[in-house]
Design a protein around this motif. Sequence first.
Motif, PDB file in Angstrom:
ATOM      1  N   LEU A 261       0.863  -1.225  -0.121  1.00 31.16           N
ATOM      2  CA  LEU A 261       0.137   0.031   0.082  1.00 31.16           C
ATOM      3  C   LEU A 261       0.850   1.165  -0.044  1.00 31.16           C
ATOM      4  CD1 LEU A 261      -2.945  -0.934   2.573  1.00 31.16           C
ATOM      5  CD2 LEU A 261      -2.743  -1.087   0.098  1.00 31.16           C
ATOM      6  N   LEU A 262       1.936   1.070   0.550  1.00 27.51           N
ATOM      7  CA  LEU A 262       2.712   2.388   0.796  1.00 27.51           C
ATOM      8  C   LEU A 262       3.487   2.869  -0.575  1.00 27.51           C
ATOM      9  CD1 LEU A 262       4.584   2.132   4.387  1.00 27.51           C
ATOM     10  CD2 LEU A 262       2.651   3.613   3.601  1.00 27.51           C
ATOM     11  N   ALA A 263       3.686   1.520  -1.338  1.00 26.13           N
ATOM     12  CA  ALA A 263       4.172   1.752  -2.534  1.00 26.13           C
ATOM     13  C   ALA A 263       3.084   2.103  -3.717  1.00 26.13           C
ATOM     14  CB  ALA A 263       4.719   0.410  -3.212  1.00 26.13           C
ATOM     15  N   ARG A 264       1.985   1.951  -3.514  1.00 29.10           N
ATOM     16  CA  ARG A 264       0.776   2.333  -4.189  1.00 29.10           C
ATOM     17  C   ARG A 264       0.647   3.811  -3.989  1.00 29.10           C
ATOM     18  NH1 ARG A 264      -3.981  -1.586  -3.598  1.00 29.10           N
ATOM     19  NH2 ARG A 264      -5.274   0.412  -4.166  1.00 29.10           N
ATOM     20  N   ALA A 265       0.680   4.340  -2.740  1.00 32.12           N
ATOM     21  CA  ALA A 265       0.315   5.639  -2.220  1.00 32.12           C
ATOM     22  C   ALA A 265       1.521   6.500  -3.014  1.00 32.12           C
ATOM     23  CB  ALA A 265       0.337   5.944  -0.795  1.00 32.12           C
ATOM     24  N   GLY A 266       2.778   5.934  -2.795  1.00 33.02           N
ATOM     25  CA  GLY A 266       3.846   6.685  -3.184  1.00 33.02           C
ATOM     26  C   GLY A 266       4.058   6.814  -4.643  1.00 33.02           C
ATOM     27  N   ASP A 276      -8.600  14.296  -8.940  1.00 30.60           N
ATOM     28  CA  ASP A 276      -8.109  13.064  -9.327  1.00 30.60           C
ATOM     29  C   ASP A 276      -6.792  12.447  -8.456  1.00 30.60           C
ATOM     30  OD1 ASP A 276      -9.487  13.147 -11.555  1.00 30.60           O
ATOM     31  OD2 ASP A 276      -7.961  14.245 -12.773  1.00 30.60           O
ATOM     32  N   ALA A 277      -6.186  13.511  -7.778  1.00 32.10           N
ATOM     33  CA  ALA A 277      -5.001  13.081  -7.029  1.00 32.10           C
ATOM     34  C   ALA A 277      -5.597  12.479  -5.484  1.00 32.10           C
ATOM     35  CB  ALA A 277      -4.117  14.219  -6.510  1.00 32.10           C
ATOM     36  N   PHE A 278      -6.725  12.948  -5.129  1.00 34.66           N
ATOM     37  CA  PHE A 278      -7.388  12.569  -3.838  1.00 34.66           C
ATOM     38  C   PHE A 278      -7.911  11.223  -4.197  1.00 34.66           C
ATOM     39  CE2 PHE A 278      -6.433  16.730  -2.054  1.00 34.66           C
ATOM     40  CZ  PHE A 278      -6.010  16.374  -0.843  1.00 34.66           C
ATOM     41  N   THR A 279      -8.769  11.008  -5.336  1.00 33.60           N
ATOM     42  CA  THR A 279      -9.376   9.739  -5.615  1.00 33.60           C
ATOM     43  C   THR A 279      -8.312   8.679  -5.929  1.00 33.60           C
ATOM     44  OG1 THR A 279     -10.909  10.865  -6.882  1.00 33.60           O
ATOM     45  CG2 THR A 279     -10.786   8.485  -7.257  1.00 33.60           C
ATOM     46  N   ALA A 280      -7.109   8.889  -6.344  1.00 35.01           N
ATOM     47  CA  ALA A 280      -6.141   8.005  -6.647  1.00 35.01           C
ATOM     48  C   ALA A 280      -5.457   7.594  -5.116  1.00 35.01           C
ATOM     49  CB  ALA A 280      -4.901   8.362  -7.429  1.00 35.01           C
ATOM     50  N   LEU A 281      -5.598   8.447  -4.197  1.00 29.59           N
ATOM     51  CA  LEU A 281      -5.137   8.221  -2.893  1.00 29.59           C
ATOM     52  C   LEU A 281      -5.947   7.339  -2.063  1.00 29.59           C
ATOM     53  CD1 LEU A 281      -2.893   8.909  -0.856  1.00 29.59           C
ATOM     54  CD2 LEU A 281      -3.954  10.951   0.111  1.00 29.59           C
ATOM     55  N   ALA A 282      -7.373   7.842  -2.124  1.00 32.33           N
ATOM     56  CA  ALA A 282      -8.380   7.112  -1.444  1.00 32.33           C
ATOM     57  C   ALA A 282      -8.458   5.782  -1.849  1.00 32.33           C
ATOM     58  CB  ALA A 282      -9.849   7.616  -1.806  1.00 32.33           C
ATOM     59  N   SER A 283      -8.107   5.440  -3.435  1.00 26.88           N
ATOM     60  CA  SER A 283      -8.334   4.009  -4.005  1.00 26.88           C
ATOM     61  C   SER A 283      -7.114   3.066  -3.241  1.00 26.88           C
ATOM     62  CB  SER A 283      -7.946   4.135  -5.507  1.00 26.88           C
ATOM     63  OG  SER A 283      -9.051   4.925  -6.075  1.00 26.88           O
ATOM     64  N   THR A 284      -5.981   3.740  -2.829  1.00 23.81           N
ATOM     65  CA  THR A 284      -4.798   2.775  -2.277  1.00 23.81           C
ATOM     66  C   THR A 284      -5.528   1.920  -1.177  1.00 23.81           C
ATOM     67  OG1 THR A 284      -4.057   4.577  -0.771  1.00 23.81           O
ATOM     68  CG2 THR A 284      -3.042   4.245  -3.230  1.00 23.81           C
ATOM     69  N   LEU A 285      -6.489   2.442  -0.079  1.00 30.01           N
ATOM     70  CA  LEU A 285      -7.153   1.773   0.835  1.00 30.01           C
ATOM     71  C   LEU A 285      -8.263   0.904   0.636  1.00 30.01           C
ATOM     72  CD1 LEU A 285      -7.298   4.993   3.298  1.00 30.01           C
ATOM     73  CD2 LEU A 285      -5.482   3.548   3.019  1.00 30.01           C
ATOM     74  N   VAL A 286      -8.589   1.031  -0.634  1.00 31.78           N
ATOM     75  CA  VAL A 286      -9.944   0.145  -0.932  1.00 31.78           C
ATOM     76  C   VAL A 286      -9.587  -0.891  -1.708  1.00 31.78           C
ATOM     77  CG1 VAL A 286     -12.482   0.417  -1.760  1.00 31.78           C
ATOM     78  CG2 VAL A 286     -11.327   2.302  -0.369  1.00 31.78           C
ATOM     79  N   PRO A 287      -9.887  -1.826  -1.648  1.00 32.70           N
ATOM     80  CA  PRO A 287     -10.821  -2.725  -0.720  1.00 32.70           C
ATOM     81  C   PRO A 287      -9.641  -3.576   0.410  1.00 32.70           C
ATOM     82  CG  PRO A 287     -10.668  -4.391  -2.389  1.00 32.70           C
ATOM     83  CD  PRO A 287      -9.799  -3.046  -2.861  1.00 32.70           C
ATOM     84  N   ASP A 288      -8.506  -3.087   0.436  1.00 30.89           N
ATOM     85  CA  ASP A 288      -7.615  -3.965   1.262  1.00 30.89           C
ATOM     86  C   ASP A 288      -7.790  -3.658   2.802  1.00 30.89           C
ATOM     87  OD1 ASP A 288      -6.171  -5.393  -0.472  1.00 30.89           O
ATOM     88  OD2 ASP A 288      -5.288  -3.695  -1.093  1.00 30.89           O
TER      89      ASP A 288
END
Length: 691
Positions: A261-266, A276-288
Motif C-alpha cells: 500500500l505504501l508503494a501504491r500511495a507513493g 484525481d489526486a485524492f481519488t487515487a490516494l483513496a483508492s489505495t485503501l479500498v478494498p484492502d
Amino acid sequence: MPEPQLTPEVFDRAVVAIALTAGPEHRMVYYNDAFRDLFGDRPLGAPAREAFTEPGTERLLATLDAVLTDGTARQVTAHRTLGCPTGGTAHRHFVYSCSPAATRYGPGILAAAIDTTAELHSALEAERQSAERLEALQRYEALMAAAAQMVWVVRPDGTARELVPGWEELTGQPFAEAAGLGWLDVVHPREREATAARWAAATRDLPSVFDHTFRVRSAAGGYRHVRSRAVPVLHEERGHEWIGTTRDIEDQWHARLRERLLARAGAVTEAERAEDAFTALASTLVPDLTDVCAVYLLPGPDAADDEVVATRIASVARPGLPPVPPLDRQTFTLGEHARKAVTDRVPTLLRFPDGAIPAGAVPEISARWLHDTRATSLTLLPIVVDGAVVALAATAGCEGAPAPGPADIDLQHEVLQRAQAPLRQALALQRARHAAVVLQRALLTTPPALGGAAVAARYQPGSRNAEVGGDWYDAFTLPDGSLAMTIGDVAGHDLAAATTMGQLRAMLRSIAYTRGQAHTPADTLRELDTAAEGLGVGSFATAVHARLVRHGADGGWEMEWANAGHPPPVLLPVDGPPRLLSAEDADVPLCVDPRRPRVTHRHPVGPGETLLFYTDGLVEVPGEHLGDGIARLCEAAAAARRRPLADLCEHLVTGVADVRDDIAVIAFRPDPPGRVAVGRAAPGAGSGGRP
C-alpha cells in the motif's frame, strides 16, 4: 568300568556348530559343517590358541581352561562377534557353551555355538528405526514448537483433535467447539462463505494440498490472519482423514500489505485536478483496508474558525457496494467528532449500530449512503501536509463489517500521509481556488434590473486546476436606455486567462458605453480587437456582443449582435422549437486579425421569449461534435422554458454531469403580454447573477 567316550561324528549333520578339543592345550580334534560355516576352516590338531587368533578370543580360551579344570559346563549368552571368513555379511554373531567330555584323545571339551547374526541384526535394525523415528518425532515437535503452529487431525468420521494445541489461545473458542464446521463461527463474516466453500471443495475433490488464508476473531479482540495447510491421508477401508497446520500470520500479512500500500500511495502522481489526486490516494485503501473512503477538503490550514465547512472531493467504494453519490461539491459543517479529529490531528474511530451515522461526521448525502449500506464504523483521519491539516478522510466498514483494529487504523493513516507531493499540490490548488473565486466575484457583476424584461446569469467554475478561467458574461444599461449584453471566453484555465478576461471585459464595457447608438456591435468588437492588439492584451478569445432595444408597444425587443467565433445564441420562443441565431460565415475570434471585417446581425425578441448566451463549457464534451451538445442544450432549455429565468439558468448549469470547463450563461426575457413592467426589478436579477 571305563568312562564312555564321545563319538563326535554323530554331529556331522547337526544344525548347531560343534567342535571338540582335547588335552590341556585344547587341540582341535573335530568340528562339523555348521562350525565350518560359522567360523571357517580351522587347523585340526592345532591348539585353540593357534586355531583362534581373532581379537577377543581370550574369553574363549579362559572358558575352555575353566571347564577343563573344574569339570563344570559354562554358557556364554552375551553375543560374541567375529569377522566373516567367507565374505558377505561383515560380521557374524553367536552364543556358545562349553561342556567337559571324554574323548578317544583323552579329556576334552565339547563346544556348541549358535549363529545369532540374523536375530541380532533384526533387533539392531528395529532399534535403529525406533531411534530414527524418535529422533524425527523430536525434530518435528521442536519444529512445530518453534513455528508456533497449531497441528490438528480430522478423522474420517469428522471428529477432530489437536496434536499441537493453540486454537483456543488464539480465538477463545475451545477446540471441542471447533470440531466439524464449528470453527467457521470465528471466521471473519465477509470471508466465512468463501472459506467454507474452499474446505467443502477440498473434502470433496481431495487435492494434494489444502492451502487457504483467512481471518479469525481473536480472543484479544479484532481479527487476525491465519494460514491453514492440510493434506489428505487416504485409507482404503476407513475413508480419508486430514492432517494440517494453522499458523497466525498477522504480522507477516500486515507487513506485506503495508509495503504494497505504501508503494501504491507513493506512486500517486500530481494530477491535473485535485479530485484525481485524492481519488487515487483513496483508492489505495479500498478494498484492502476499508470498504469505502471519502476525502473532504478543508477551507484553510487547520480550519481554525468556529465553524469549519469541508467539501467532498473524492469517494471510492469497493466492488459490490452501491455507487457512491456523485461529486457535486457537497459541503458540510464539521460536527463534534470530525472537528476533534482535525483539531487533535489523530484518527478517530466511531462505532455505531448498523447505519446509525453520528450527526456532523459526514455530509447528509454521504450519511444516507452509509445508512443504506449498513455501515457499522467510521474512521476519521486528518491529512497533514507541511504541518497543516488540509483534508479529512473518512473510511467505513459496511454491511455489518467489524470495526478496524488499531493496526489497520494506523496503516490507513500512514498510507494517507505517504503521497505528500500530490497532496501538497492539492493545497496549492485550494489556495489558488480561494484567490480565483475572489477575483471571479469581483469581475462578474450582478445584471441590471430592467423594466419590461428580466436578465439572469450564472457562472460555474470548472473542476480543474484553480477552478477559474476566461469565461465571462456582462450586462449593463447604455446611456440611451438600451441593454448591452455580452458573453465571452478567453483561452486557458488559469489566473492569467482570468486576468486577460477582466481586461477585455473592461475595455469592451468602455467602448460600448461611450460610442453611442450609431456604433454597432460589430464596430465595438472591431475596436476591442484593435485596442487589445495595440495594448498587448491579446489572447485568443471568442465573444458575442449584443445591444437590445425596446421595440413597439407589444413589449418586444429588437436585438442586434455580432459574433466573434463564439457558439451561436439560442432563441427560445414561448412555444415551438428553439432557434440558433447563427450566420453562414461566422466572424473570426478576437485577437486573430483586427483588420478583418465584422458583421452585425438583427433579430426581434418577442414578449415571453428567452434569449440564451452561453460558453462552450455548457455544451462541449470531449470526443463529441459540438453540434450534439448544442442540440442537447436546446432540448433541455425547451423542456424548462416555463421556469423563472434565474431557475432556468441554474437548471441548465447543474444539468452538466462533469463540470471540467468553466460555464457562463446569461439570459434575457421580455415580459409576457399583460404583465405590468414599469418600475419593477427583473426576476432573479440578484440571485441569478451570483457567480
